[in-house]
Design an enzyme around this catalytic site. Structure first.
Site, short mmCIF file in Angstrom:
data_model
loop_
_atom_site.label_atom_id
_atom_site.label_comp_id
_atom_site.label_asym_id
_atom_site.label_seq_id
_atom_site.Cartn_x
_atom_site.Cartn_y
_atom_site.Cartn_z
N CYS A 277 -3.19 2.83 2.98
CA CYS A 277 -2.80 1.45 2.74
C CYS A 277 -3.98 0.48 2.60
O CYS A 277 -3.98 -0.35 1.70
CB CYS A 277 -1.93 0.93 3.89
SG CYS A 277 -0.98 2.18 4.74
N ARG A 306 -4.93 13.03 10.50
CA ARG A 306 -4.32 12.53 11.72
C ARG A 306 -4.41 13.61 12.79
O ARG A 306 -4.21 14.78 12.50
CB ARG A 306 -2.84 12.19 11.49
CG ARG A 306 -2.67 11.05 10.50
CD ARG A 306 -1.22 10.73 10.26
NE ARG A 306 -1.11 9.84 9.11
CZ ARG A 306 0.04 9.50 8.55
NH1 ARG A 306 1.17 9.96 9.05
NH2 ARG A 306 0.05 8.69 7.51
N GLN A 324 -1.03 12.75 0.89
CA GLN A 324 0.23 12.05 0.65
C GLN A 324 0.32 11.68 -0.82
O GLN A 324 -0.67 11.32 -1.42
CB GLN A 324 0.25 10.75 1.45
CG GLN A 324 0.42 10.91 2.93
CD GLN A 324 0.52 9.55 3.60
OE1 GLN A 324 -0.32 8.68 3.38
NE2 GLN A 324 1.55 9.36 4.39
N ASP A 326 1.09 8.98 -2.26
CA ASP A 326 1.27 7.64 -1.71
C ASP A 326 1.33 6.58 -2.81
O ASP A 326 0.80 6.78 -3.90
CB ASP A 326 0.08 7.35 -0.80
CG ASP A 326 0.44 6.41 0.33
OD1 ASP A 326 1.58 5.93 0.34
OD2 ASP A 326 -0.42 6.18 1.20
N HIS A 328 1.60 1.95 -2.94
CA HIS A 328 1.94 0.67 -2.32
C HIS A 328 2.33 -0.30 -3.40
O HIS A 328 1.65 -0.41 -4.41
CB HIS A 328 0.76 0.15 -1.49
CG HIS A 328 0.47 1.04 -0.33
ND1 HIS A 328 -0.44 2.07 -0.40
CD2 HIS A 328 1.02 1.09 0.91
CE1 HIS A 328 -0.45 2.71 0.74
NE2 HIS A 328 0.43 2.15 1.56
N LYS A 408 13.32 0.84 6.70
CA LYS A 408 12.92 1.87 5.74
C LYS A 408 14.12 2.70 5.31
O LYS A 408 15.15 2.73 5.98
CB LYS A 408 11.85 2.78 6.34
CG LYS A 408 12.31 3.51 7.58
CD LYS A 408 11.31 4.57 8.02
CE LYS A 408 11.85 5.30 9.25
NZ LYS A 408 11.12 6.51 9.58
N HIS A 454 5.43 0.53 1.38
CA HIS A 454 4.75 1.84 1.39
C HIS A 454 5.79 2.85 0.95
O HIS A 454 6.93 2.79 1.40
CB HIS A 454 4.32 2.28 2.80
CG HIS A 454 3.60 1.26 3.61
ND1 HIS A 454 2.26 1.37 3.87
CD2 HIS A 454 4.03 0.15 4.24
CE1 HIS A 454 1.90 0.35 4.64
NE2 HIS A 454 2.94 -0.39 4.89
#
Ligand SMILES: [Zn+2]
Ligand SMILES: [Zn+2]
Length: 589
Positions: A277, A306, A324, A326, A328, A408, A454
């Site tokens: 992000c 992580r 990911q 990913d 945004h 979400k 996200h």
């Protein structure tokens, strides 16, 4: 459907399963009088108990323990409950260090004990009245489990078992387990040479082998293509960044347990990114954005790191570094609904393309601890709900399961065993935009906070490969298969022609190879079958002479010899259509 009768049945089964763990503990105690006991809860479909024993158990011990358990069940021994004070409990369990620890963690003054036969346990219950109520069970396996899940504490031996109401239900479950074991992505990944995770290299760190990398590239190319079509911009961001950024974002506060230790670079602390992000926010903030510039959609196949305890790592589905898919989205409040509809459409398109039928849509609402105000939560939750309605698919509400920064939508896949896997997720964020002043200039000439979303549509490349592997049992559809066609020369004299066919197929973008080993045809077919290659192309005298190929499909079906051209067209079309089941040729009449 969770009817009342169903819930009652589940409760009853849970009580029986948990009671079976006590019976197992009694059986183990009779084998090892010095056994130390951890905990023995009911779990989905069964139970486990953790033991500290003088020797390691082996699979041969399980039938012995089972027969002792059968004897206890047959003698229909009552479960007797007794309440004592903590002090009394400590005396009773003076020789049981794990139980003593549990007593210290209790807040209640009274402790309830359950005895059946020679075994006494500290337990809240409830239990069956007597062991005869246990219908049918089976012990499955032995695993190591750290006490309290803490790798600094002793490793105990955990025995897993399952218990059911009827022999049929048990048999059905064991069959499903057997099927799931065949489809276990860790086993298939090894057999198909797709990836490895090596202890010497580091637990939870995935090495993608060439064949796994091919599948990943195909998925990534498709993913990028679809994102370009749908108005996303692709970006790349670094794997490390200054730690201060993660303090501003709140990650150091809320997410500390998942972060790796900082590294010192010229006196500044940097950390490995746990999320993408902040890189995307930094790109957004390089310019003053006007309401006319929005929405902006930044996408990245971003690798994040992580920390997960070694005890919870699991193949590709729980790892320490993963990529990911990913993105945004930065938009105005009035654009949020359309943006969520767009993401949902993309996610469902992906799911359909990859051939998943069993999945569930969930709308997670405001948890107890949350950022922002109740009003903006309600408004955003309503917006997500409208988007779900517009998608026309069924969904369920998951009350209070939103993340602290916003509501979400989650899509969960169901595995062969009925277990839910996290798939796509769409999360509205009220936390980061104000923390980083992520703003735009409105029509009114004033600064406004953007709405940030996200989202991932596959989850991560690692977990998605695991899901795909288990879904297809390793027999990937043609467009995803690492090797699409294996050419099998009948004898050495056909090798030249085989290589010619290989070159022609590769020229058309079809992933082909030749089995040039000095082996007979049948072992070569068996090998290709083990590798789950969709097409085996057998070439012998006749094929060389007529410039044809004979096709054997992975399913075992044979297709009569045909010109290479024709085969190329069929396969190219199956790849272009991303056909999920058909291998391109219909079943023979
Ligand atoms: Zn109990
Ligand atoms: Zn994010």
């Amino acid at each position: 459907m969770a009817t009342k009768a169903n819930q009652e049945k589940e409760k009853r089964l849970e009580t029986m399963r948990h009671s079976t763990s006590h019976v197992m503990a009694e059986a183990v105690l009779s084998m090892f009088p010095d056994a130390k006991f951890g905990i023995g809860p009911a779990i989905e479909n069964g139970f486990y108990y953790d033991f500290d024993l003088p020797r390691p158990l082996s699979p041969d011990d399980l039938p012995v323990i089972e027969s002792k358990m059968q004897a206890i069940i047959a003698s229909d021994i009552p479960f007797i409950r007794k309440e004592v004070t903590r002090e009394e409990a400590k005396q009773v369990f003076a020789a049981q260090p794990y139980k003593l620890e549990l007593i210290d963690e209790l807040s209640d003054e009274k402790v309830s004990l359950y005895r059946q036969g020679s075994f006494l346990d500290m337990c809240r219950g409830p239990h069956v009245k007597s062991s005869g109520e246990i219908k049918t069970f089976k012990l499955l396996n032995i695993a190591g489990a750290y006490w309290h899940g803490d790798e600094h504490r002793p490793m105990l031996q955990r025995i897993y078992g399952v218990a059911f109401d009827t022999d049929e239900a048990l048999a059905e479950h064991l069959k499903r387990l057997e099927e799931a074991a065949k489809r276990d992505h860790r086993k298939l990944g090894r057999e198909l040479d797709l990836f490895s995770i090596q202890d010497e290299f580091g637990p939870g760190l995935v090495l993608w082998h060439p064949k796994g990398a091919v599948i990943r590239r195909v998925i990534e190319d498709f993913w990028k293509e679809e994102h370009f079509k749908r108005g996303y911009d692709l970006v790349y961001t670094p794997h490390i960044a200054r730690m201060d950024l993660w303090r501003t974002s709140g990650h150091l506060e809320f997410y500390k347990d998942y972060l790796y230790s900082p590294m010192d670079i010229e006196g500044q602390n940097y950390i490995l990114k746990p999320m993408n992000c902040l890189g995307h926010i930094a790109i957004y903030k390089t310019k003053i954005r006007s309401y006319r510039d929005l929405p902006l959609r930044y996408a990245e196949l971003g690798t994040v790191y992580r920390y997960e305890r070694s005890g919870v790592l699991h193949g590709l589905s729980r790892v320490r570094g993963f990529t990911q898919d990913d993105a945004h989205i930065f938009c105005r409040p009035d654009q949020l609904e359309d943006e969520v509809v767009g993401v949902l459409d993309l996610a469902l398109f992906m799911i359909d393309t990859f051939g998943f039928q069993n999945y569930q849509l969930l709308l997670s609402t405001r948890p107890d601890k949350y950022a922002g105000t109740v009003e903006i939560w309600e408004e955003a939750t309503e917006t997500l709900r409208r988007a779900l309605e517009r998608s026309g698919r069924e969904y369920e509400i998951d009350p209070g399961e939103g993340v602290f920064y916003g509501p979400k939508i989650d899509i969960k896949f169901e595995s062969a065993l009925g277990k839910a896997w996290q798939g796509p997720t769409i999360q509205v964020d009220f936390n980061l935009p104000p923390r980083f002043d992520v703003n735009y200039i409105g029509e009114d000439g004033k600064e406004h906070s953007v709405v940030m979303v996200h989202r991932t549509v596959l989850g991560s490349m690692e977990r998605f490969l695991a899901t795909l592997l288990e879904h297809y049992g390793g027999a990937f559809p043609v467009w995803l298969a690492p090797v699409q066609a294996r050419i099998i020369p009948v004898a050495d004299r056909h090798l030249d022609y085989a290589c010619q066919v290989e070159a022609e197929l590769k020229n058309e973008g079809i992933r082909a190879d030749v089995d040039a080993r000095a082996e007979r045809m049948n072992p070569k077919i068996r090998q290709a079958q083990l590798e789950k290659i969709p097409y085996m192309l057998v070439v012998g005298d006749k094929e060389v002479e007529t410039k044809t190929i004979s096709i054997r499909q992975r399913s075992g079906e044979q297709v009569a010899a045909q010109p290479l051209e024709q085969f190329k067209e069929t396969v190219k079309s199956a790849i272009a259509r991303r056909a999920i089941d058909a291998e391109g040729f219909g079943k023979p009449d």
